[in-house]
Design a protein around this motif. Structure first.
Motif, PDB file in Angstrom:
ATOM      1  N   ILE A  95      33.595  41.819  40.401  1.00 49.19           N
ATOM      2  CA  ILE A  95      33.806  40.944  39.088  1.00 49.19           C
ATOM      3  C   ILE A  95      32.920  40.953  38.133  1.00 49.19           C
ATOM      4  N   VAL A 215      40.961  44.156  44.211  1.00 47.80           N
ATOM      5  CA  VAL A 215      41.941  42.947  44.392  1.00 47.80           C
ATOM      6  C   VAL A 215      42.998  42.711  45.349  1.00 47.80           C
TER       7      VAL A 215
ATOM      8  N   LEU B  20      38.453  34.969  36.614  1.00 46.91           N
ATOM      9  CA  LEU B  20      38.462  35.887  37.717  1.00 46.91           C
ATOM     10  C   LEU B  20      37.542  35.344  38.821  1.00 46.91           C
ATOM     11  N   PHE B  23      39.537  32.402  40.488  1.00 50.12           N
ATOM     12  CA  PHE B  23      40.620  32.753  41.386  1.00 50.12           C
ATOM     13  C   PHE B  23      40.097  33.473  42.637  1.00 50.12           C
ATOM     14  N   SER B  24      38.920  34.344  42.493  1.00 52.97           N
ATOM     15  CA  SER B  24      38.310  34.745  43.780  1.00 52.97           C
ATOM     16  C   SER B  24      37.811  33.818  44.596  1.00 52.97           C
ATOM     17  N   LYS B  51      44.741  37.592  39.316  1.00 48.63           N
ATOM     18  CA  LYS B  51      43.577  38.463  39.081  1.00 48.63           C
ATOM     19  C   LYS B  51      44.092  39.785  38.392  1.00 48.63           C
TER      20      LYS B  51
END
Lengths: 224, 127
Positions: A95, A215, B20, B23-24, B51
């Motif tokens: 990310i 993801v 992101l 959420f991760s 995501k």
């Protein structure tokens, strides 16, 4: 911008039908390289989804025990077993690299070449460290006698799916690292000075796609 | 238009970047807190779709593209969703056959991974 203003007045279906039936370039305002990258990514989506659907079929039909991913991928830190730690770190690294890539695209449209170069090199470095961690993970599982055809914890399909899906994704990351470095070097060497640096955006599309695939792998393979 | 490209304020990229991460972190938390059953699956899928949606819409600039491109790229994967449903039906059937008619164990327990049980295994190696 005149035709965008016009197209907002008609329905999205009318504008789409007009673009597709115009007997001219379908994707108006989109550089051909970007359209081609999108179509490649669409085909790649089909490949990865077929892998994941195959994995789903395996999980749903297998009658041998399926290993518990959070135990298999646990790491022991200072004597405490933390579930899925390495995978979480890998997720955060990917990310972060997506963020640096987005910044690089932004800098590209501002024509700040050295900022683009260093941001892309940073993205590539993060990608390389991701591949490194994947190697560590593979080594760990291979030493625990997991094989594409055998798995000491239960269903042998676990081994096949693990090596195939993460291997294919890792290959994409490795290719992406090379791609990033090549484009970054060419940017500072002035190869794209006559363009609007949309090549950075195209490279970015590929890199974000790699993150996107992760993801889904993270959710379905590691968390499910 | 062809020379304008996708220029957007940096602020939105930082916002999505942060989202992101959040959420991760939450999806990792699902595993860390060892949530099980429907709640686990629901949360995993929700965080995954959030995501994926933000990556495609903002980082890949889909939000700002013309609909000719959006439809061209985002509609074909519907075929994959159909494939997934068909294969799920088929898998259910295959599993039922194996459990009901071939007497396979319904919920077998996996052995712990090598690094957890520390003992030597009696099975032969499969190198």
């Amino acid at each position: 911008m005149t035709d965008t203003t016009l197209s907002t007045q008609e329905s999205i279906f009318t504008s789409t039908a007009r673009d597709w039936s115009s007997d001219m370039s379908t994707f108006k305002g989109v550089p051909w390289g970007k359209a081609m990258m999108w179509i490649f990514l669409l085909s790649d989506t089909f490949i990865f989804t077929c892998f994941l659907v195959g994995y789903m079929v395996m999980r749903m039909t297998v009658t041998e025990p399926w290993p518990v991913a959070s135990e298999v991928f646990a790491l022991t830190v200072w004597g405490v077993s933390v579930p899925l730690l390495l995978i979480a770190i890998m997720t955060f690294i990917l990310i972060t690299s997506s963020g640096t890539m987005a910044m690089a695209v932004n800098m590209g449209y501002q024509r700040r070449k050295w900022a683009v170069f260093w941001l892309m090199v940073a993205t590539a470095a993060l990608g390389a460290s991701f591949v490194g961690m994947q190697c560590f993970e593979w080594t760990k599982l291979i030493l625990e006698r997991v094989r594409p055809w055998y798995n000491p914890m239960g269903a042998p399909q676990f081994g096949s799916i693990f090596f195939m899906v993460t291997g294919f994704h890792g290959l994409h990351v490795s290719v992406g690292v090379a791609y990033l470095l090549i484009v970054a070097t060419r940017v500072v060497r002035g190869k794209y000075d006559h363009t609007n640096f949309e090549i950075v955006e195209i490279t970015g599309l590929y890199w974000h796609f790699v993150d996107l695939v992760w993801v889904f792998i993270f959710a379905f393979f590691y968390l499910w | 238009m062809a020379t304008e490209g996708q220029q957007h304020p940096i602020k939105i990229y930082f916002l999505i970047w942060l989202l992101l991460f959040v959420f991760s972190f939450f999806s990792y938390l699902v595993d860390y807190l060892d949530l099980q059953g429907n709640l686990r699956w629901f949360l995993i899928v929700v965080f995954m779709l959030l995501k994926a949606g933000f990556i495609v819409a903002i980082f890949m600039h889909m939000k700002w593209e013309r609909f000719a491109l959006i439809f061209g790229i985002l509609l074909p994967p519907i075929a994959l969703v159909v494939l997934m449903f068909l294969m799920a039906i088929e898998s259910n059937y295959a599993w039922n056959t194996r459990v009901w008619y071939m007497g396979e164990d319904m919920a077998p327990k996996p052995k712990p991974p090598e690094h957890l049980h520390h003992g030597e295994s009696e099975e032969e190696t499969h190198y």
